[in-house]
Design a protein around this motif. Structure first.
Motif, PDB file in Angstrom:
ATOM      1  N   ALA A  17      36.658  29.481  28.997  1.00 10.85           N
ATOM      2  CA  ALA A  17      37.058  30.422  29.420  1.00 10.85           C
ATOM      3  C   ALA A  17      36.267  30.804  31.119  1.00 10.85           C
ATOM      4  CB  ALA A  17      35.718  31.733  28.916  1.00 10.85           C
ATOM      5  N   LEU A  18      37.270  31.839  31.715  1.00 13.50           N
ATOM      6  CA  LEU A  18      37.140  32.248  32.854  1.00 13.50           C
ATOM      7  C   LEU A  18      36.669  33.610  33.679  1.00 13.50           C
ATOM      8  CD1 LEU A  18      40.652  31.499  34.080  1.00 13.50           C
ATOM      9  CD2 LEU A  18      39.126  30.056  33.818  1.00 13.50           C
ATOM     10  N   PHE A  19      35.589  33.181  34.238  1.00 10.26           N
ATOM     11  CA  PHE A  19      35.177  34.547  34.160  1.00 10.26           C
ATOM     12  C   PHE A  19      35.259  35.826  35.582  1.00 10.26           C
ATOM     13  CE2 PHE A  19      32.087  31.775  32.431  1.00 10.26           C
ATOM     14  CZ  PHE A  19      31.162  32.766  31.694  1.00 10.26           C
ATOM     15  N   TYR A  20      36.126  36.468  35.404  1.00  4.56           N
ATOM     16  CA  TYR A  20      36.838  37.341  35.852  1.00  4.56           C
ATOM     17  C   TYR A  20      36.112  38.277  37.142  1.00  4.56           C
ATOM     18  CZ  TYR A  20      41.093  35.430  33.898  1.00  4.56           C
ATOM     19  OH  TYR A  20      41.757  34.664  33.278  1.00  4.56           O
ATOM     20  N   GLU A  21      36.648  39.263  38.041  1.00  7.35           N
ATOM     21  CA  GLU A  21      36.130  39.683  38.673  1.00  7.35           C
ATOM     22  C   GLU A  21      35.885  41.130  37.920  1.00  7.35           C
ATOM     23  OE1 GLU A  21      36.660  42.455  43.197  1.00  7.35           O
ATOM     24  OE2 GLU A  21      38.605  40.917  41.968  1.00  7.35           O
ATOM     25  N   TYR A  22      36.303  41.489  37.015  1.00  8.43           N
ATOM     26  CA  TYR A  22      35.964  42.536  35.713  1.00  8.43           C
ATOM     27  C   TYR A  22      37.100  41.925  35.179  1.00  8.43           C
ATOM     28  CZ  TYR A  22      39.891  44.538  38.677  1.00  8.43           C
ATOM     29  OH  TYR A  22      40.829  45.154  39.645  1.00  8.43           O
ATOM     30  N   PHE A  23      37.217  43.454  34.485  1.00  3.82           N
ATOM     31  CA  PHE A  23      37.666  43.698  32.352  1.00  3.82           C
ATOM     32  C   PHE A  23      38.833  44.737  32.677  1.00  3.82           C
ATOM     33  CE2 PHE A  23      34.366  40.734  32.745  1.00  3.82           C
ATOM     34  CZ  PHE A  23      34.462  39.174  32.540  1.00  3.82           C
ATOM     35  N   HIS A  24      39.818  44.666  31.874  1.00  2.00           N
ATOM     36  CA  HIS A  24      40.360  45.723  31.332  1.00  2.00           C
ATOM     37  C   HIS A  24      39.478  47.014  30.763  1.00  2.00           C
ATOM     38  CE1 HIS A  24      43.487  48.261  29.498  1.00  2.00           C
ATOM     39  NE2 HIS A  24      44.373  48.581  30.329  1.00  2.00           N
TER      40      HIS A  24
END
Length: 116
Positions: free
Chosen positions: A53-60
């Motif tokens: 799992a990647l930790f993104y900057e923000y999420f939809h």
């Protein structure tokens, strides 16, 4: 919780629910897909990538798909700590630990203290 539902939770229960919701973005659903990976077939299906799992900057906001930079070590990395915390510590233990820490901390700020 949620507001207007008539269901009342204490702060620990609210924190646990928020943690559960954040965690669900990274967990596999019934079809083995992680919302965080959205429609990226490489991350959803490739045996070399699907378990990471990647930790993104923000999420939809509607789908939970990761958006922005995928290598965040800031607030989204804290989700791993939230997952560990609620998997290993119950509300009663958390409350007692907080009381023990507060009672034994000589540097704890006191409200309305006046330097003289």
């Amino acid at each position: 919780m949620p507001d207007g539902s008539g269901k009342r939770l204490n702060l620990c229960e609210v924190a646990k629910e928020i943690g559960r919701r954040l965690t669900s973005i990274f967990q596999k659903d019934g079809q083995g897909k992680r919302p965080v990976h959205g429609t990226a077939s490489t991350f959803q299906e490739d045996p070399y990538w699907r378990d990471y799992a990647l930790f993104y900057e923000y999420f939809h906001g509607d789908t939970g798909a990761g958006v922005g930079a995928s290598h965040q070590t800031g607030w989204t990395g804290a989700i791993a700590r939230i997952m560990h915390l609620f998997a290993s510590v119950g509300a009663e233990n958390m409350l007692q630990q907080s009381k023990d820490t507060s009672a034994g901390d000589p540097h704890r700020r006191r409200s309305h203290a006046v330097d003289g």
